[in-house]
Design a protein around this motif. Structure first.
Motif, PDB file in Angstrom:
ATOM      1  N   GLU A 189      11.882  -6.978  -2.139  1.00 51.53           N
ATOM      2  CA  GLU A 189      11.289  -5.715  -2.592  1.00 51.53           C
ATOM      3  C   GLU A 189      12.319  -4.613  -2.798  1.00 51.53           C
ATOM      4  N   SER A 190      13.351  -4.578  -1.952  1.00 53.24           N
ATOM      5  CA  SER A 190      14.355  -3.510  -2.079  1.00 53.24           C
ATOM      6  C   SER A 190      15.785  -4.050  -2.144  1.00 53.24           C
ATOM      7  N   GLY A 191      15.936  -5.345  -2.308  1.00 49.36           N
ATOM      8  CA  GLY A 191      17.267  -5.927  -2.412  1.00 49.36           C
ATOM      9  C   GLY A 191      17.864  -6.313  -1.077  1.00 49.36           C
ATOM     10  N   LYS A 192      17.495  -5.570  -0.037  1.00 49.38           N
ATOM     11  CA  LYS A 192      17.917  -5.905   1.316  1.00 49.38           C
ATOM     12  C   LYS A 192      16.883  -5.333   2.283  1.00 49.38           C
ATOM     13  N   LEU A 193      16.945  -5.787   3.523  1.00 47.06           N
ATOM     14  CA  LEU A 193      15.990  -5.348   4.535  1.00 47.06           C
ATOM     15  C   LEU A 193      16.761  -4.715   5.688  1.00 47.06           C
ATOM     16  N   THR A 194      16.383  -3.493   6.082  1.00 49.68           N
ATOM     17  CA  THR A 194      17.070  -2.805   7.177  1.00 49.68           C
ATOM     18  C   THR A 194      16.125  -2.665   8.379  1.00 49.68           C
ATOM     19  N   VAL A 195      16.715  -2.367   9.528  1.00 56.29           N
ATOM     20  CA  VAL A 195      15.934  -2.200  10.757  1.00 56.29           C
ATOM     21  C   VAL A 195      14.887  -1.102  10.582  1.00 56.29           C
ATOM     22  N   GLY A 196      15.269  -0.016   9.898  1.00 57.26           N
ATOM     23  CA  GLY A 196      14.357   1.112   9.719  1.00 57.26           C
ATOM     24  C   GLY A 196      13.117   0.776   8.905  1.00 57.26           C
ATOM     25  N   LYS A 237       6.965  -2.654   7.130  1.00 59.04           N
ATOM     26  CA  LYS A 237       6.787  -3.921   6.410  1.00 59.04           C
ATOM     27  C   LYS A 237       6.189  -5.017   7.280  1.00 59.04           C
ATOM     28  N   MET A 238       6.345  -4.901   8.593  1.00 59.96           N
ATOM     29  CA  MET A 238       5.759  -5.912   9.474  1.00 59.96           C
ATOM     30  C   MET A 238       4.262  -5.712   9.682  1.00 59.96           C
ATOM     31  N   SER A 239       3.690  -4.727   9.034  1.00 63.48           N
ATOM     32  CA  SER A 239       2.240  -4.513   9.126  1.00 63.48           C
ATOM     33  C   SER A 239       1.481  -5.682   8.519  1.00 63.48           C
ATOM     34  N   ARG A 240       2.145  -6.423   7.603  1.00 67.41           N
ATOM     35  CA  ARG A 240       1.476  -7.551   6.951  1.00 67.41           C
ATOM     36  C   ARG A 240       1.414  -8.786   7.841  1.00 67.41           C
ATOM     37  N   LEU A 241       2.135  -8.778   8.971  1.00 67.87           N
ATOM     38  CA  LEU A 241       2.071  -9.881   9.932  1.00 67.87           C
ATOM     39  C   LEU A 241       0.938  -9.595  10.904  1.00 67.87           C
ATOM     40  N   LYS A 242      -0.074 -10.425  10.914  1.00 69.63           N
ATOM     41  CA  LYS A 242      -1.340 -10.082  11.563  1.00 69.63           C
ATOM     42  C   LYS A 242      -1.226  -9.793  13.053  1.00 69.63           C
ATOM     43  N   VAL A 243      -0.488 -10.615  13.790  1.00 75.31           N
ATOM     44  CA  VAL A 243      -0.431 -10.426  15.239  1.00 75.31           C
ATOM     45  C   VAL A 243       0.145  -9.073  15.599  1.00 75.31           C
ATOM     46  N   VAL A 244       1.298  -8.731  15.011  1.00 74.39           N
ATOM     47  CA  VAL A 244       1.927  -7.446  15.339  1.00 74.39           C
ATOM     48  C   VAL A 244       1.413  -6.328  14.452  1.00 74.39           C
ATOM     49  N   GLY A 245       0.833  -6.677  13.302  1.00 77.37           N
ATOM     50  CA  GLY A 245       0.337  -5.658  12.387  1.00 77.37           C
ATOM     51  C   GLY A 245      -1.019  -5.120  12.778  1.00 77.37           C
ATOM     52  N   GLU A 246      -1.860  -5.978  13.342  1.00 77.90           N
ATOM     53  CA  GLU A 246      -3.212  -5.557  13.687  1.00 77.90           C
ATOM     54  C   GLU A 246      -3.316  -4.945  15.081  1.00 77.90           C
ATOM     55  N   ASN A 247      -2.379  -5.299  15.952  1.00 76.79           N
ATOM     56  CA  ASN A 247      -2.490  -4.858  17.340  1.00 76.79           C
ATOM     57  C   ASN A 247      -1.554  -3.698  17.700  1.00 76.79           C
ATOM     58  N   LEU A 248      -0.690  -3.301  16.774  1.00 81.09           N
ATOM     59  CA  LEU A 248       0.205  -2.165  17.004  1.00 81.09           C
ATOM     60  C   LEU A 248       0.189  -1.269  15.785  1.00 81.09           C
ATOM     61  N   THR A 249       0.211   0.037  16.005  1.00 81.26           N
ATOM     62  CA  THR A 249       0.312   0.959  14.878  1.00 81.26           C
ATOM     63  C   THR A 249       1.751   0.987  14.387  1.00 81.26           C
ATOM     64  N   GLU A 250       1.946   1.565  13.202  1.00 76.74           N
ATOM     65  CA  GLU A 250       3.293   1.643  12.653  1.00 76.74           C
ATOM     66  C   GLU A 250       4.188   2.489  13.560  1.00 76.74           C
ATOM     67  N   GLU A 251       3.637   3.558  14.134  1.00 73.64           N
ATOM     68  CA  GLU A 251       4.417   4.412  15.017  1.00 73.64           C
ATOM     69  C   GLU A 251       4.835   3.641  16.276  1.00 73.64           C
ATOM     70  N   GLU A 252       3.925   2.848  16.808  1.00 72.82           N
ATOM     71  CA  GLU A 252       4.230   2.063  18.009  1.00 72.82           C
ATOM     72  C   GLU A 252       5.304   1.019  17.709  1.00 72.82           C
ATOM     73  N   ARG A 253       5.200   0.396  16.541  1.00 73.36           N
ATOM     74  CA  ARG A 253       6.210  -0.594  16.163  1.00 73.36           C
ATOM     75  C   ARG A 253       7.571   0.067  15.981  1.00 73.36           C
ATOM     76  N   ALA A 254       7.587   1.211  15.327  1.00 76.14           N
ATOM     77  CA  ALA A 254       8.844   1.913  15.064  1.00 76.14           C
ATOM     78  C   ALA A 254       9.518   2.343  16.362  1.00 76.14           C
ATOM     79  N   SER A 255       8.720   2.893  17.290  1.00 76.02           N
ATOM     80  CA  SER A 255       9.271   3.344  18.572  1.00 76.02           C
ATOM     81  C   SER A 255       9.835   2.171  19.372  1.00 76.02           C
ATOM     82  N   PHE A 256       9.101   1.068  19.365  1.00 75.72           N
ATOM     83  CA  PHE A 256       9.525  -0.105  20.123  1.00 75.72           C
ATOM     84  C   PHE A 256      10.805  -0.700  19.537  1.00 75.72           C
ATOM     85  N   ILE A 257      10.864  -0.819  18.216  1.00 72.09           N
ATOM     86  CA  ILE A 257      12.059  -1.392  17.560  1.00 72.09           C
ATOM     87  C   ILE A 257      13.274  -0.517  17.800  1.00 72.09           C
ATOM     88  N   GLN A 258      13.080   0.808  17.752  1.00 71.71           N
ATOM     89  CA  GLN A 258      14.205   1.737  17.929  1.00 71.71           C
ATOM     90  C   GLN A 258      14.818   1.620  19.322  1.00 71.71           C
TER      91      GLN A 258
END
Length: 613
Positions: free
Chosen positions: A36-43, A48-69
């Protein structure tokens, strides 16, 4: 499944957290995100992981971002596939911990959990494989006390723990691979007997083409279900795809237009041939799409409907193609298959969800009603192949094939093979005599290279053919037997008695002499030969030969068998060897043998001009 490797990652631990079904699904998502963008970064991962059902449906984008950071603070760090997998695993654990028992447990590939959160299996696949086992092993004299297995339970993994079921399943896939007499089949096995069955199973699975990386005997004992189910999947796949070659099914030649295409067809793996066969039939039906996989391309059921209409029009029904709902169409497809007498292997839901393993098995059952040399050389002698100048298949231009095969010949000469009058074009042209000559020398090089690693057993000298011959005779004589072999083409070896004596000498309890025949008739000789191969694999020897190689005294294969047994024996700790065995036994005999040449009077196995076999 022969030759199938699948998706590999460099970290063995990380590899073990996923099945191949999971890895394929995650790899597809990863590649899509990166495109989609030529490369994929941590940010970018949180959104983009919202499309993965287990982590996409059970965590909000903010929760995922905070956890990854917290774990990966550098947002512009580029993400490769392995980092992507690690982030996914961490998010999966976090999602489960955060939502507890209310976590949604579905995803594109996760159907049900096994003993841990990260090791998962497909209940649909398990049920299909249980059905296959119940069907094909129902008449087995030993296993019928345990069959049929209930697919809704985990009985499959309990029964598989003693190794008997898997050994029997291998014989269903490739009949005659294991001599039944070599399988320990008591109702209650001690740990030693159980371990022997596991070792026999893994070596035999490897011999028929299964990938057994990252799975060992302990995995069976611990009941690691995803690994056991993965091995069962490979074995069944090999059975179902066994006829997908021109030798067993000459009719496949109709899939190609000319001789050049025949060569290409012969080089394809069975799965690709199956896809080509399916598209060939679909073209007859006027189906416009090309099926390229056993997952997304057949989810809607339309390809199946057209395929079955072509193969069995007398059982077709107009409502199948007219159905608007894919799930309803899939149900009608399976009803059509039932009327044809085809075994299902899958449910309508599996079709709609695009289960690749089960769809492949289903199509395979419907079907039933020169790169390799370079890869092999790199395995035998790592780093010897210059991959920068190698041409990767599929190769259309003949001169590119010649370039690869010229490198094969060049490397053979570096390994000191006898390659008089052999050129790369001979391999391209399929000169059977010269190719067999090359392959024999390659296999022999591999065995002797293994023995070379054990040179300390012969006081630093390399182990030669003559050493191997003398070692075998010494072992047998020291055990109290008078049998011997004069060379690796000694016709007396055809009855198998010498090798049974040899195996008994390196591991006294390995041979059950009440099962050994006198080796007089051809049938008795073959029974002894199959028993020898199974016992050797049971000990842990990696051997690739047929009973006929022993009964017909194929000197090259006899050398390989003897060397494999010697290699296994020398690897054993001294304290675990039979009493009377010592390093000096293999060392003293080598002191009198010249290290500069191989004694051809022992094996007479050197390849002469033009690779005479």
């Amino acid at each position: 499944m022969s030759g199938y490797v699948g998706i590999l990652v460099s970290d063995p631990w990380l590899q073990n957290q996923f099945t191949q079904v999971e890895l394929r699904s995650l790899k597809t998502h990863f590649m899509s995100m990166r495109r989609e963008s030529g490369k994929l970064t941590v940010g970018e991962l949180a959104s983009k992981m919202s499309r993965l059902k287990v982590v996409g449906e059970n965590l909000t984008e903010e929760e995922r971002a905070s956890f990854i950071q917290d774990f990966y603070p550098t947002s512009d760090q580029e993400v490769d596939f392995e980092l992507f997998l690690r982030v996914y695993l961490k998010l999966q654990v976090h999602a489960s911990a955060r939502t507890g028992s209310n976590a949604k447990n579905s995803s594109a590939f996760l159907k049900a959990a096994t003993t841990t959160l990260l090791h998962t299996i497909s209940q649909s696949e398990k049920a299909s494989y249980v059905w296959h086992i119940n069907n094909y092993l129902a008449q087995d004299q030993f296993l019928k006390q345990y069959l049929p297995i209930d697919p809704s339970t985990n009985d499959l993994f309990e029964i598989a723990k003693d190794g008997v079921l898997l050994c029997k399943l291998i014989n269903v896939a490739v009949p005659g691979t294991i001599d039944d007499r070599a399988i320990n089949t008591k109702r209650v096995l001690n740990p030693w007997e159980r371990n022997e069955n596991h070792t026999l199973c893994l070596n035999s699975a490897k011999a028929i083409g299964c990938t057994v990386v990252n799975i060992g005997t302990q995995d069976f004992i611990e009941g690691r279900r995803h690994l056991v189910l993965g091995l069962i999947s490979q074995i069944i796949k090999i059975q179902l795809l066994a006829d997908l070659n021109l030798k067993k099914t000459p009719q496949l030649v109709e899939l190609v237009d000319d001789s050049k295409d025949v060569e290409e067809l012969m080089s394809l793996p069975p799965e690709k041939i199956l896809l080509r066969w399916m598209n060939f039939q679909l073209k007859k039906a006027g189906y416009k799409k090309i099926v390229t996989n056993f997952s997304s391309d057949i989810k809607d059921g339309e390809a199946y409907a057209h395929l079955l209409n072509v193969l069995a029009p007398e059982h077709s029904h107009q409502s199948t193609l007219a159905a608007k709902d894919p799930l309803e169409r899939a149900k009608l497809v399976l009803e059509h298959a039932d009327r044809m007498g085809c075994k299902r292997y899958l449910t309508a839901k599996d079709i709609v969800e695009g289960s690749p393993n089960l769809n492949l098995a289903f199509v395979a059952h419907i079907f039933q009603h020169r790169w390799v040399l370079l890869e092999t050389l790199d395995k035998v002698s790592p780093g010897i192949v210059n991959w920068k100048i190698a041409n990767k298949p599929p190769i259309k231009m003949p001169f590119r094939k010649v370039e690869n095969c010229n490198q094969v010949v060049k490397i053979g000469k570096q390994l000191k093979f006898s390659l008089v009058n052999i050129a790369g074009n001979d391999i391209v042209q399929g000169n059977k005599k010269l190719i067999l000559a090359y392959l024999w020398q390659l296999m022999r090089c591999n065995i002797l290279q293994l023995l070379k690693n054990l040179r300390f057993h012969s006081h630093g000298k390399e182990i030669t053919d003559a050493d191997i011959l003398q070692w075998a005779n010494t072992k047998v004589n020291n055990s109290g037997s008078q049998t011997r072999m004069d060379s690796f083409k000694d016709k007396r070896l055809s009855d198998g008695i010498f090798f049974l004596e040899l195996l008994s000498s390196v591991q006294p309890r390995s041979v059950n002499w009440s099962l050994v025949t006198k080796g007089i008739t051809d049938e008795e000789k073959k029974m002894n030969a199959t028993y020898i191969i199974s016992i050797a694999r049971k000990l842990g020897c990696s051997i690739f030969l047929l009973p006929e190689d022993i009964t017909e005294v194929n000197q090259k294969m006899i050398l390989t068998l003897t060397a494999s047994i010697m290699y296994w024996f020398l690897k054993q700790p001294v304290e675990e060897r039979p009493s009377g065995s010592s390093d000096s036994e293999s060392g003293s005999q080598s002191e009198t043998i010249s290290n500069s040449t191989i004694d051809d009077s022992a094996s007479e196995s050197s390849i002469e001009e033009n690779g005479n076999m």
